[in-house]
Design a protein around this motif. Structure first.
Motif, mmCIF file in Angstrom:
data_model
loop_
_atom_site.group_PDB
_atom_site.id
_atom_site.type_symbol
_atom_site.label_atom_id
_atom_site.label_comp_id
_atom_site.label_asym_id
_atom_site.label_seq_id
_atom_site.Cartn_x
_atom_site.Cartn_y
_atom_site.Cartn_z
ATOM 1 N N GLU A 114 47.787 32.130 48.272
ATOM 2 C CA GLU A 114 46.981 33.633 48.048
ATOM 3 C C GLU A 114 46.948 34.746 47.113
ATOM 4 O OE1 GLU A 114 44.173 34.685 49.842
ATOM 5 O OE2 GLU A 114 44.428 33.046 51.590
ATOM 6 N N THR A 115 48.698 35.548 46.769
ATOM 7 C CA THR A 115 49.443 36.248 46.305
ATOM 8 C C THR A 115 49.144 35.691 44.914
ATOM 9 O OG1 THR A 115 50.493 36.499 47.343
ATOM 10 C CG2 THR A 115 50.680 37.430 45.396
ATOM 11 N N ALA A 116 48.607 34.704 44.587
ATOM 12 C CA ALA A 116 48.268 33.663 43.360
ATOM 13 C C ALA A 116 46.850 34.193 42.405
ATOM 14 C CB ALA A 116 49.084 32.509 42.582
ATOM 15 N N ILE A 117 46.371 33.179 43.424
ATOM 16 C CA ILE A 117 45.031 33.722 43.351
ATOM 17 C C ILE A 117 44.322 35.419 43.312
ATOM 18 C CG2 ILE A 117 42.465 33.131 45.060
ATOM 19 C CD1 ILE A 117 43.167 31.493 46.102
ATOM 20 N N LYS A 118 45.012 35.918 44.012
ATOM 21 C CA LYS A 118 44.441 37.490 43.673
ATOM 22 C C LYS A 118 45.204 38.310 42.523
ATOM 23 C CE LYS A 118 45.684 40.551 47.406
ATOM 24 N NZ LYS A 118 46.187 41.284 48.597
ATOM 25 N N LEU A 119 46.491 37.886 42.240
ATOM 26 C CA LEU A 119 46.508 38.014 40.760
ATOM 27 C C LEU A 119 46.078 37.458 40.156
ATOM 28 C CD1 LEU A 119 49.840 37.118 41.024
ATOM 29 C CD2 LEU A 119 49.655 39.632 40.173
ATOM 30 N N ALA A 120 45.027 36.420 40.019
ATOM 31 C CA ALA A 120 44.529 35.633 38.930
ATOM 32 C C ALA A 120 43.616 36.405 38.684
ATOM 33 C CB ALA A 120 43.774 34.326 38.993
ATOM 34 N N ARG A 121 42.285 36.671 40.066
ATOM 35 C CA ARG A 121 41.458 37.808 39.397
ATOM 36 C C ARG A 121 41.794 39.332 39.575
ATOM 37 N NH1 ARG A 121 38.484 37.507 45.437
ATOM 38 N NH2 ARG A 121 37.553 35.948 45.738
ATOM 39 N N ARG A 122 42.955 39.653 39.718
ATOM 40 C CA ARG A 122 42.715 40.862 38.959
ATOM 41 C C ARG A 122 43.305 41.073 37.858
ATOM 42 N NH1 ARG A 122 45.023 45.421 40.964
ATOM 43 N NH2 ARG A 122 43.569 45.302 42.815
ATOM 44 N N TRP A 123 44.212 40.175 37.188
ATOM 45 C CA TRP A 123 44.502 39.618 35.251
ATOM 46 C C TRP A 123 42.673 39.545 35.070
ATOM 47 C CZ3 TRP A 123 43.476 35.368 33.343
ATOM 48 C CH2 TRP A 123 43.501 35.610 31.557
ATOM 49 N N GLY A 124 41.484 39.213 35.571
ATOM 50 C CA GLY A 124 40.482 39.002 35.615
ATOM 51 C C GLY A 124 39.808 39.752 34.731
ATOM 52 N N TYR A 125 40.033 40.670 35.991
ATOM 53 C CA TYR A 125 39.496 42.143 36.094
ATOM 54 C C TYR A 125 39.952 43.077 35.164
ATOM 55 C CZ TYR A 125 36.859 39.599 39.694
ATOM 56 O OH TYR A 125 36.373 38.764 40.867
ATOM 57 N N ASP A 126 40.876 42.811 34.763
ATOM 58 C CA ASP A 126 41.595 44.522 34.222
ATOM 59 C C ASP A 126 42.367 44.119 32.770
ATOM 60 O OD1 ASP A 126 41.675 44.961 36.652
ATOM 61 O OD2 ASP A 126 44.360 45.662 36.684
ATOM 62 N N VAL A 127 42.477 42.386 32.202
ATOM 63 C CA VAL A 127 43.026 42.207 30.974
ATOM 64 C C VAL A 127 41.750 41.092 30.639
ATOM 65 C CG1 VAL A 127 44.736 40.714 29.960
ATOM 66 C CG2 VAL A 127 45.123 41.997 31.791
ATOM 67 N N LYS A 128 41.190 40.327 30.643
ATOM 68 C CA LYS A 128 40.548 39.607 30.176
ATOM 69 C C LYS A 128 39.073 40.062 29.840
ATOM 70 C CE LYS A 128 38.427 34.610 30.282
ATOM 71 N NZ LYS A 128 38.037 33.794 30.963
ATOM 72 N N GLY A 129 38.784 40.879 31.051
ATOM 73 C CA GLY A 129 37.370 41.430 30.668
ATOM 74 C C GLY A 129 36.290 40.904 31.795
ATOM 75 N N VAL A 130 36.200 40.489 32.932
ATOM 76 C CA VAL A 130 35.291 39.253 33.999
ATOM 77 C C VAL A 130 34.963 40.924 35.046
ATOM 78 C CG1 VAL A 130 34.967 37.823 35.573
ATOM 79 C CG2 VAL A 130 36.859 37.608 33.831
ATOM 80 N N PRO A 131 33.592 41.003 34.214
ATOM 81 C CA PRO A 131 33.356 41.820 35.459
ATOM 82 C C PRO A 131 33.663 42.341 36.714
ATOM 83 C CG PRO A 131 31.246 40.978 34.575
ATOM 84 C CD PRO A 131 32.670 39.818 33.675
ATOM 85 N N GLN A 132 34.668 43.000 37.098
ATOM 86 C CA GLN A 132 34.535 42.959 39.040
ATOM 87 C C GLN A 132 33.736 42.275 39.955
ATOM 88 O OE1 GLN A 132 36.933 44.865 40.582
ATOM 89 N NE2 GLN A 132 37.858 45.675 38.401
ATOM 90 N N ASP A 133 34.219 41.951 41.134
ATOM 91 C CA ASP A 133 33.735 41.127 42.183
ATOM 92 C C ASP A 133 33.099 39.625 40.949
ATOM 93 O OD1 ASP A 133 34.589 42.755 43.562
ATOM 94 O OD2 ASP A 133 32.838 43.926 43.501
ATOM 95 N N ARG A 134 32.932 39.449 39.942
ATOM 96 C CA ARG A 134 32.483 38.140 39.353
ATOM 97 C C ARG A 134 33.632 37.351 39.275
ATOM 98 N NH1 ARG A 134 28.074 40.183 35.993
ATOM 99 N NH2 ARG A 134 28.385 38.308 34.411
ATOM 100 N N GLY A 135 34.497 37.204 39.136
ATOM 101 C CA GLY A 135 35.796 36.168 38.997
ATOM 102 C C GLY A 135 35.777 34.880 39.776
ATOM 103 N N LYS A 136 35.656 33.619 39.154
ATOM 104 C CA LYS A 136 36.048 32.380 39.779
ATOM 105 C C LYS A 136 37.570 31.270 39.336
ATOM 106 C CE LYS A 136 31.521 32.019 39.612
ATOM 107 N NZ LYS A 136 29.981 31.490 38.760
ATOM 108 N N VAL A 137 38.083 31.002 40.748
ATOM 109 C CA VAL A 137 38.732 30.006 40.249
ATOM 110 C C VAL A 137 38.688 28.898 40.423
ATOM 111 C CG1 VAL A 137 41.232 29.360 41.237
ATOM 112 C CG2 VAL A 137 40.496 31.993 41.454
#
Ligand code: PLP
Length: 416
Positions: A114-137
């Motif tokens: 769960e922690t890894a999934i949260k990290l991936a989403r957060r990194w996606g928004y903050d670093v990669k620039g994926v629009p909020q709440d759109r991150g997919k794993v």
């Protein structure tokens, strides 16, 4: 299986007062040492499950138990409201050993996933620039990452998932081992991570084609997607290398460890990664009361030291080879497949004989018979038995286990 009155007493209590979310073999254990366990009647068994690969170092390893005892007398839990004198040194040591910059400690494997999934989403928004709440794993069909709601939302197993909806959105499933399908799924610009098991344990020890891990890693790197290895079951020497990813010399962006991180003594898990990813979660945004507690850190350090001191990856590599060769050379018509790496192995068997309930005998029936003859193993799928003894298993113990397994399989083959 015949149960003594004493054993029945314990089984009856669990049946009367416990939830029925497990269907254990009717064996009531009360003691363990190395690769051996004993039931309440004193009958000895060889453990060929190792608590689903948590007891890689063997039951009650004296060095780990010693670390537990020493630390338990000093300090067990501070919470993360304060610093403690075990966490920092443990983090520095494990990161140094495995080549990562930082880690987040948790307890169970599922929490770490769960922690890894949260990290991936957060990194996606903050670093990669994926629009909020759109991150997919992206996840693989047949996966097993635990039992939480987030994780079962990514599961394709009806038994894990069915009847617990509504599910968490944001997962894309691809067939395990299929690089083309992964490449296609990675075309979605909202993908932030690819979460996979290097060998699918619960699916029945499914080994992907050679080159899959390195190919997947390269594909993820190309489109800047985190390559997230769930090595809760495969990691820490189980498959004959420290990490199963080492077979293809790939380094995950996030590495998830659990189970054997404590040698089966306490629930201890961790997610390791770079500062760029790990630091996207800031104070107050994630945590756990017990994660990183001094007792867990002292135990985990001792547990990983045992793997290194006793060269358990090397042992697993060598004895796994012997195990697979012996079962393959049986040429049994009962066995469809022998597969695995190191000491994470499985056989797929053909239904045979009569189970006494109007059907054919399956892996479940064979596990009962193995237990009767002193070898504990568990089916993972209807026709698959996983064999994963503690990595400290000695040559003579392996020989003893193999001869029981061989004779049970030979007898079963006669009823094909
Ligand atoms: N990930 C993998 C690959 C596992 O095999 C498991 C458990 O079997 C988990 C995660 C979940 O770990 P836990 O049962 O400690 O939550």
């Amino acid at each position: 299986m015949h149960l003594s009155e004493r054993s029945s007493g314990f089984v009856d209590l669990e049946n009367a007062f416990g939830g029925k979310n497990y269907a254990p073999l009717p064996v009531v254990l009360s003691r363990g040492k190395g690769a051996r366990v004993w039931d309440v009647d004193g009958k000895e068994y060889l453990d060929f499950l190792s608590a689903y690969s948590a007891v890689n170092q063997g039951h009650c390893h004296p060095k780990i138990v010693g670390a537990l005892r020493d630390q338990a007398e000093r300090l067990t839990l501070t919470s993360r409201a304060f610093y403690n004198d075990q966490l920092g040194p443990f983090e520095a040591w494990l990161c140094g050993l495995l080549g990562f910059e930082r880690l987040i400690p948790m307890n169970s494997g599922a929490e770490a996933v769960e922690t890894a999934i949260k990290l991936a989403r957060r990194w996606g928004y903050d670093v990669k620039g994926v629009p909020q709440d759109r991150g997919k794993v992206i996840v693989c069909s047949g996966n097993f990452h635990g039992r939480t709601l987030g994780i079962i939302s990514a599961s394709t197993d009806p038994a894990s998932r069915g009847g617990f909806g509504p599910y968490l959105p944001g997962f894309i499933t691809v067939p395990f081992g299929d690089l083309e399908a992964l490449e296609k799924a990675l075309e979605d610009p909202d993908v932030v991570g690819f979460l996979f098991e290097p060998i699918q344990g619960e699916a029945g020890v499914v080994v992907p084609p050679e080159g899959y891990l390195s190919g997947a890693s390269a594909l993820c790197r190309k489109v800047r997607v985190l390559f997230i290895a769930d090595e809760v079951q495969t990691g820490l020497a189980r498959t004959g290398k420290m990490l199963a990813c080492d077979y293809e010399q790939v380094k995950p962006d996030l590495l998830i460890l659990g189970k054997a991180l404590s040698g089966g003594i306490l629930p201890v898990s961790a997610v390791l990664g770079s500062s760029e990813v790990i630091l996207t979660i800031r104070p107050g945004e994630h945590g756990s009361t017990f994660g990183g507690n001094p007792l867990a850190c002292a135990v985990a350090r001792a547990a990983v030291e045992v793997l290194l001191d006793e060269k358990l990856a090397e042992s697993a590599f060598a004895s796994g080879k012997v195990f697979r060769e012996r079962l393959s050379s049986l040429n049994s018509p009962l066995i469809e497949t022998v597969r695995g790496k190191g000491l994470l192995n499985a056989i797929v068997i053909r239904p045979h004989g009569d189970n006494g309930k109007g059907g054919k005998r399956t892996a479940y029936d064979l596990c009962h018979e193995l237990a009767e003859h002193g070898v504990l193993a568990k089916q993972t799928q209807v026709h698959t038995i996983r064999f994963a003894p503690p990595l400290v298993i000695t040559g003579p113990e392996m020989e003893q286990g193999l001869s029981v397994i061989e004779s049970v399989l030979k007898r079963a083959a006669e009823s094909l």
